[in-house]
Design an enzyme around this catalytic site. Structure first.
Site, PDB file in Angstrom:
ATOM      1  N   GLU A 185       0.877  -1.179   0.000  1.00  0.00           N
ATOM      2  CA  GLU A 185       0.000   0.000   0.000  1.00  0.00           C
ATOM      3  C   GLU A 185       0.908   1.221   0.000  1.00  0.00           C
ATOM      4  O   GLU A 185       1.457   1.589   1.036  1.00  0.00           O
ATOM      5  CB  GLU A 185      -0.907  -0.019   1.238  1.00  0.00           C
ATOM      6  CG  GLU A 185      -1.922  -1.153   1.267  1.00  0.00           C
ATOM      7  CD  GLU A 185      -3.105  -0.907   0.342  1.00  0.00           C
ATOM      8  OE1 GLU A 185      -3.380   0.258   0.003  1.00  0.00           O
ATOM      9  OE2 GLU A 185      -3.752  -1.896  -0.059  1.00  0.00           O
ATOM     10  N   CYS A 231      -2.112   9.581   2.505  1.00  0.00           N
ATOM     11  CA  CYS A 231      -1.679   9.013   1.216  1.00  0.00           C
ATOM     12  C   CYS A 231      -2.648   9.325   0.081  1.00  0.00           C
ATOM     13  O   CYS A 231      -2.250   9.393  -1.073  1.00  0.00           O
ATOM     14  CB  CYS A 231      -1.483   7.511   1.351  1.00  0.00           C
ATOM     15  SG  CYS A 231      -2.967   6.674   1.929  1.00  0.00           S
TER      16      CYS A 231
HETATM   17  P1  NAD Z   1       8.108   4.742   5.066  1.00  0.00           P
HETATM   18  O1  NAD Z   1       8.128   3.937   3.826  1.00  0.00           O
HETATM   19  O2  NAD Z   1       9.252   5.652   5.343  1.00  0.00           O
HETATM   20  O3  NAD Z   1       8.000   3.790   6.357  1.00  0.00           O
HETATM   21  C1  NAD Z   1       7.012   2.779   6.466  1.00  0.00           C
HETATM   22  C2  NAD Z   1       7.550   1.673   7.357  1.00  0.00           C
HETATM   23  O4  NAD Z   1       8.701   1.117   6.744  1.00  0.00           O
HETATM   24  C3  NAD Z   1       7.950   2.115   8.759  1.00  0.00           C
HETATM   25  O5  NAD Z   1       7.501   1.136   9.685  1.00  0.00           O
HETATM   26  C4  NAD Z   1       9.470   2.164   8.693  1.00  0.00           C
HETATM   27  O6  NAD Z   1      10.090   1.822   9.920  1.00  0.00           O
HETATM   28  C5  NAD Z   1       9.807   1.130   7.637  1.00  0.00           C
HETATM   29  N1  NAD Z   1      11.001   1.504   6.867  1.00  0.00           N
HETATM   30  C6  NAD Z   1      11.422   2.765   6.551  1.00  0.00           C
HETATM   31  N2  NAD Z   1      12.547   2.723   5.814  1.00  0.00           N
HETATM   32  C7  NAD Z   1      12.852   1.414   5.665  1.00  0.00           C
HETATM   33  C8  NAD Z   1      13.903   0.726   5.007  1.00  0.00           C
HETATM   34  N3  NAD Z   1      14.865   1.389   4.372  1.00  0.00           N
HETATM   35  N4  NAD Z   1      13.895  -0.627   5.037  1.00  0.00           N
HETATM   36  C9  NAD Z   1      12.918  -1.306   5.676  1.00  0.00           C
HETATM   37  N5  NAD Z   1      11.912  -0.703   6.329  1.00  0.00           N
HETATM   38  C10 NAD Z   1      11.864   0.634   6.337  1.00  0.00           C
HETATM   39  O7  NAD Z   1       6.730   5.539   5.038  1.00  0.00           O
HETATM   40  P2  NAD Z   1       6.164   6.568   6.083  1.00  0.00           P
HETATM   41  O8  NAD Z   1       6.983   7.799   6.049  1.00  0.00           O
HETATM   42  O9  NAD Z   1       5.941   5.914   7.401  1.00  0.00           O
HETATM   43  O10 NAD Z   1       4.714   6.864   5.457  1.00  0.00           O
HETATM   44  C11 NAD Z   1       4.523   7.775   4.418  1.00  0.00           C
HETATM   45  C12 NAD Z   1       4.381   7.102   3.083  1.00  0.00           C
HETATM   46  O11 NAD Z   1       3.458   6.048   3.159  1.00  0.00           O
HETATM   47  C13 NAD Z   1       3.828   8.028   2.018  1.00  0.00           C
HETATM   48  O12 NAD Z   1       4.498   7.797   0.806  1.00  0.00           O
HETATM   49  C14 NAD Z   1       2.359   7.638   1.898  1.00  0.00           C
HETATM   50  O13 NAD Z   1       1.779   7.908   0.660  1.00  0.00           O
HETATM   51  C15 NAD Z   1       2.446   6.154   2.167  1.00  0.00           C
HETATM   52  N6  NAD Z   1       1.194   5.672   2.705  1.00  0.00           N
HETATM   53  C16 NAD Z   1       0.431   4.842   1.949  1.00  0.00           C
HETATM   54  C17 NAD Z   1      -0.790   4.404   2.430  1.00  0.00           C
HETATM   55  C18 NAD Z   1      -1.691   3.511   1.632  1.00  0.00           C
HETATM   56  O14 NAD Z   1      -2.630   2.989   2.220  1.00  0.00           O
HETATM   57  N7  NAD Z   1      -1.461   3.308   0.359  1.00  0.00           N
HETATM   58  C19 NAD Z   1      -1.205   4.796   3.698  1.00  0.00           C
HETATM   59  C20 NAD Z   1      -0.377   5.605   4.442  1.00  0.00           C
HETATM   60  C21 NAD Z   1       0.828   6.048   3.953  1.00  0.00           C
END
Ligand code: NAD
Length: 442
Positions: free
Chosen positions: A194, A228
Site C-alpha cells: 500500500e 496518502c
Molecule cells: P516509510 O516507507 O518511510 O516507512 C514505512 C515503514 O517502513 C515504517 O515502519 C518504517 O520503519 C519502515 N522503513 C522505513 N525505511 C525502511 C527501510 N529502508 N527498510 C525497511 N523498512 C523501512 O513511510 P512513512 O513515512 O511511514 O509513510 C509515508 C508514506 O506512506 C507516504 O508515501 C504515503 O503515501 C504512504 N502511505 C500509503 C498508504 C496507503 O494505504 N497506500 C497509507 C499511508 C501512507
C-alpha cells in the site's frame, strides 16, 4: 487453541481485542495527540472508530467469510462438487507507517487474525506514543506466539524482512515498497504493498466551486496533508481559476481560522526531517495563501501555491504535507500532459457536473481509486477495494477483501464415484473427433 482451524476461537479473540481497544480509546487518542497533535475528532473518525467498525464487521461476518464457498462445477468434470477453501497463509509480517499509525497497523492485523494467521506487527518508529499503546493492547489480547509487536526503526524492519514469511503486508512509501518487494521476492513471499504517489484533483469549469473548495480543503488538510490519498495537486480549468482560488482561501479560513497555528483542529508535521523537506518545497514568490512555518513546533500553515512548472521540487515528488500547488489547464490535452507525466497515482479526484467528462477521466487514466465531486471518502466504504496500481501499490484490502487478502484460496474438486466417463483416458485411438466436438459444446 488452534487459531488456524478454529474460527470460533478467532472470533472470540477479536471480540477481546474490540473490548480492549474500547477500554483504551482515550489513551490512543492522547497518544496520537502526543505524537503529532492529531485532533481528537480526526483521531476518532480516522483511527479508533475506523478500527472498531472494521472489527465489528469482521466479527459479524467471520464465519461466513471463512466457510468453503461452493462454485458451479465444470461440465467436463461431471459429476463433481467444486469449492474454494480459505486457508491462512501462516506467518504474516505487517509493517505500518506513521501517518495513521493506529488504523494502518490494526486494520490489516484484524483481518490477518480473522483469516487464521500468526502475525508480527512492526509499527512506525516515528509515532512512539501510539506504538507503545499498540504494544500494550496487543500484549493484553494475544498470546505472544499468535501476535507479537516488534517496535523499532529501519534496522528492525530490515532484520524482519530478512526472515522468511508466508505473507508481507506493507504500508508506506514507494522507495521502501521496492525494498520490501525485493526482500519478499527472495523467498517468493506474496505481498500487499500500500504505497503513495502524486494524486491529481481536477476542477472542471462546470464544478460547484464552493462545495468543491470545501471538500478539497477538508481532504487536503486533514492530518495536515499527511494522507496518502490527499489531493497532491490541483488542475483547475483556466476560466474559473481566479474565482476558485478565492473559494479555497475562504474555506481554509472557515475551517482553521485566520490563524491556523492556534486552531485545535490542525495537526503538526511528524518530525523535523519532514518539516525541512516540505519547507524547501516552498518557493515564497509562488505562495498565494498561507506559507507560515515554525520550526520548533513543526508547524506549516495550510498553503496554496501558484504553480506553472513541473520541474520544481514540489511537483517532483509526493508532497505529503499541507502544501497545495494549483496548476491550470485549458484542454484535455493539457490534462493528459500533466497527469501522464507521473506514475499511476493512488487516487484521482474530479469535480464536475459533466458526467461525460467524469466518465472520460475514469476511463482514460489508471489510478488506485477516487471520487467524483469529493475527496478521500472512497476509503470509508468497506465494500470498495482500497489499494494502488503500478507504483502506487500492489493488491487491495478493506472489508471482506481484507479477509481474502490474508487467505490462500484453495481450489477443491470433490469427484463422485458413481459415474466414470471413459473419454479422457488413454488409449486415445478414435477419440479425437469426438473430444473436439464435445469440447466445442462445453
Ligand atoms: P516509510 O516507507 O518511510 O516507512 C514505512 C515503514 O517502513 C515504517 O515502519 C518504517 O520503519 C519502515 N522503513 C522505513 N525505511 C525502511 C527501510 N529502508 N527498510 C525497511 N523498512 C523501512 O513511510 P512513512 O513515512 O511511514 O509513510 C509515508 C508514506 O506512506 C507516504 O508515501 C504515503 O503515501 C504512504 N502511505 C500509503 C498508504 C496507503 O494505504 N497506500 C497509507 C499511508 C501512507
Amino acid at each position: 487453541m488452534n487459531y488456524k482451524t478454529n474460527i470460533k476461537y478467532r472470533k472470540e479473540v477479536l471480540k477481546k481485542l474490540l473490548n480492549i481497544i474500547i477500554i483504551h480509546e482515550n489513551e490512543i487518542i492522547q497518544a496520537l495527540y502526543d505524537d503529532f497533535k492529531k485532533p481528537a475528532f480526526e483521531a476518532v473518525l480516522t483511527e479508533t472508530n475506523y478500527v472498531i467498525t472494521e472489527l465489528k464487521d469482521t466479527i459479524k461476518n467471520i464465519k461466513k467469510w471463512g466457510k468453503p464457498k461452493m462454485v458451479l462445477p465444470s461440465i467436463v468434470n461431471f459429476p463433481s462438487l467444486d469449492y474454494v477453501y480459505k486457508e491462512p497463509y501462516g506467518k504474516v509480517l505487517i509493517i505500518a507507517p506513521w501517518n495513521y499509525p493506529f488504523q494502518l497497523a490494526l486494520c490489516p492485523l484484524v483481518s490477518a487474525i480473522a483469516a487464521g494467521n500468526q502475525v508480527v506487527l512492526k509499527p512506525s518508529e516515528l509515532t512512539p506514543h501510539t506504538s507503545a499503546v499498540i504494544t500494550k493492547i496487543i500484549t493484553k489480547t494475544f498470546a505472544v506466539n499468535h501476535v507479537e509487536v516488534i517496535e523499532g526503526g529501519i534496522e528492525v524492519s530490515q532484520r524482519l524482512l530478512a526472515k522468511r514469511w508466508d505473507y508481507i503486508f506493507f504500508t508506506g512509501s514507494v522507495p521502501v515498497g521496492k525494498i520490501v518487494a525485493k526482500a519478499a521476492a527472495a523467498n517468493l513471499t506474496p505481498v500487499t504493498l500500500e504505497l503513495g504517489g502524486k494524486n491529481p484533483c481536477i476542477i472542471h469549469e462546470t464544478a460547484n466551486l464552493k462545495l468543491a473548495a470545501k471538500r478539497i480543503v477538508w481532504g487536503k488538510f486533514i492530518n495536515a496533508g499527511q494522507t496518502c490519498i490527499a489531493p497532491d495537486y490541483l488542475l483547475v480549468h483556466n476560466d474559473i481559476k481566479t474565482e476558485f482560488v478565492e473559494f479555497l482561501k475562504k474555506e481554509i479560513t472557515l475551517a482553521y481560522s485566520a490563524k491556523p497555528e492556534t486552531s485545535p483542529d490542525f495537526a503538526r508535521i511528524i518530525n523535523s526531517k519532514n518539516w525541512a523537506r516540505l519547507v524547501q518545497m516552498i518557493e515564497p514568490e509562488k505562495v498565494i495563501f498561507g506559507g507560515q512555518t515554525n520550526e520548533p513546533t513543526q508547524y506549516i500553515a495550510p498553503t496554496l501555491i501558484e504553480e506553472t512548472e513541473l520541474d520544481t521540487p514540489i511537483m517532483k515528488e509526493e508532497i505529503f504535507g499541507p502544501l497545495l500547488p494549483i496548476l491550470s489547464y485549458k484542454s484535455d490535452a493539457d490534462l493528459h500532459t500533466i497527469i501522464s507525466r507521473y506514475e499511476k497515482p493512488l487516487s484521482l479526484y474530479v469535480f464536475t457536473k459533466n458526467n461525460v467528462f467524469a466518465e472520460k477521466i475514469i476511463q482514460d487514466y489508471s489510478f488506485g481509486g477516487g471520487c467524483i465531486n469529493d475527496t478521500v471518502i472512497h476509503f470509508s466504504n468497506k465494500r470498495l477495494p482500497f489499494g494502488g496500481v503500478g507504483h502506487s501499490g500492489i493488491g487491495a484490502y478493506h472489508g471482506k477483501l481484507s479477509f481474502d487478502t490474508f487467505s490462500h484460496k484453495k481450489a477443491i474438486v470433490k469427484k463422485a464415484y458413481w459415474l466414470d466417463l471413459p473419454m479422457r483416458y488413454a488409449p486415445y485411438k478414435d477419440k479425437l473427433t469426438t473430444i473436439k466436438k464435445l469440447l466445442k459444446w462445453v
